[in-house]
Design a protein around this motif. Sequence first.
Motif, short mmCIF file in Angstrom:
data_model
loop_
_atom_site.label_atom_id
_atom_site.label_comp_id
_atom_site.label_asym_id
_atom_site.label_seq_id
_atom_site.Cartn_x
_atom_site.Cartn_y
_atom_site.Cartn_z
N UNK A 40 0.83 -1.20 0.00
CA UNK A 40 0.00 0.00 0.00
C UNK A 40 0.87 1.25 0.00
N UNK A 41 0.56 2.17 -0.92
CA UNK A 41 1.25 3.47 -0.94
C UNK A 41 0.38 4.55 -0.33
N UNK A 42 -0.94 4.40 -0.48
CA UNK A 42 -1.85 5.38 0.08
C UNK A 42 -3.30 4.99 -0.20
N UNK A 43 -4.18 5.34 0.73
CA UNK A 43 -5.60 5.13 0.55
C UNK A 43 -6.27 6.49 0.65
N UNK A 44 -7.13 6.78 -0.32
CA UNK A 44 -7.68 8.13 -0.47
C UNK A 44 -9.20 8.08 -0.37
N UNK A 45 -9.77 9.05 0.32
CA UNK A 45 -11.22 9.23 0.36
C UNK A 45 -11.59 10.54 -0.31
N UNK A 46 -12.64 10.46 -1.13
CA UNK A 46 -13.17 11.63 -1.82
C UNK A 46 -14.68 11.70 -1.61
N UNK A 47 -15.19 12.90 -1.67
CA UNK A 47 -16.63 13.14 -1.68
C UNK A 47 -16.97 13.67 -3.06
N UNK A 48 -18.06 13.17 -3.67
CA UNK A 48 -18.46 13.65 -4.98
C UNK A 48 -19.94 13.97 -4.98
N UNK A 49 -20.27 15.21 -5.32
CA UNK A 49 -21.65 15.63 -5.52
C UNK A 49 -22.02 15.38 -6.99
N UNK A 50 -23.31 15.17 -7.27
CA UNK A 50 -23.74 14.85 -8.64
C UNK A 50 -23.26 15.89 -9.65
N UNK A 51 -22.66 15.43 -10.73
CA UNK A 51 -22.23 16.31 -11.81
C UNK A 51 -21.00 17.13 -11.51
N UNK B 46 -25.57 15.46 8.64
CA UNK B 46 -26.56 16.43 8.25
C UNK B 46 -26.94 16.20 6.78
N UNK B 47 -28.08 16.72 6.34
CA UNK B 47 -28.48 16.51 4.94
C UNK B 47 -27.40 16.94 3.94
N UNK B 48 -26.62 17.96 4.29
CA UNK B 48 -25.58 18.42 3.36
C UNK B 48 -24.41 17.43 3.23
N UNK B 49 -24.40 16.40 4.04
CA UNK B 49 -23.40 15.34 3.90
C UNK B 49 -23.79 14.34 2.82
N UNK B 50 -24.99 14.47 2.29
CA UNK B 50 -25.44 13.58 1.22
C UNK B 50 -24.55 13.74 -0.01
N UNK B 51 -24.01 12.64 -0.49
CA UNK B 51 -23.06 12.65 -1.62
C UNK B 51 -22.66 11.21 -1.87
N UNK B 52 -21.85 11.01 -2.91
CA UNK B 52 -21.19 9.72 -3.12
C UNK B 52 -19.78 9.83 -2.56
N UNK B 53 -19.40 8.84 -1.78
CA UNK B 53 -18.06 8.81 -1.18
C UNK B 53 -17.25 7.74 -1.89
N UNK B 54 -16.13 8.18 -2.46
CA UNK B 54 -15.25 7.30 -3.23
C UNK B 54 -13.99 6.99 -2.44
N UNK B 55 -13.56 5.74 -2.53
CA UNK B 55 -12.30 5.29 -1.94
C UNK B 55 -11.38 4.89 -3.09
N UNK B 56 -10.10 5.20 -2.97
CA UNK B 56 -9.13 4.81 -3.99
C UNK B 56 -7.84 4.39 -3.31
#
Lengths: 114, 110
Positions: free
Chosen positions: B30-41, B79-89
């Motif tokens: 493992x070199x690194x594990x990354x978390x991202x948040x993505x909102x639609x579009x 909270x509702x503003x936490x709604x999103x897709x969470x990506x792991x890489x």
Amino acid sequence: DTEVTQTPKHLVMGMTNKKSLKCEQHMGHRAMYWYKQKAKKPPELMFVYSYEKLSINESVPSRFSPECPNSSLLNLHLHALQPEDSALYLCASSQEGRGQETQYFGPGTRLLVL
Amino acid sequence: EDQVTQSPEALRLQEGESSSLNCSYTVSGLRGLFWYRQDPGKGPEFLFTLYSAGEEKEKERLKATLTKKESFLHITAPKPEDSATYLCAVAAGGSYIPTFGRGTSLIVHP
């Protein structure tokens, strides 16, 4: 500053058109990427540039042509696209060394091919 | 072949209901594990990078942890503003280029 900019934000093109997507970063990153993303899918790697040279081409059709004019800019030239190429096109940048692999993404260009 | 698997695929929470998202990986070196948040579009927004087992990072209501086989993204009192897709890489071995999981779609109801 961890900003990657992309233009345009939206693009509609016909199957015979030629257009270009542009990406810019000023973080001094030497790796730059193009991804394609369809709805409800993860980003799909298309191209990687390392030190301004194309290092990875993930078997992308030749109607997509990348270009890296300098270390801060990345272009994606589009020609004779198909409707199935409609997607969100993402640019990203990073360093390459251990502990520096974090990618920073631009806002994307939403492309519609008619 | 390196694999990154995220679960659940979708998660619905009530506002204030804490939970965790999982990212399991099978890689060599493992070199690194990354978390991202993505909102639609929109493009993925960087959240965290984790490098070694036992590492933890926090940002507001989010806390990411890492073991030798998986990572968790804990969401406290969402909270509702936490709604999103969470990506792991994950980046591993001789490659600095990460492999993405399929993401977890989170919806937080008010």
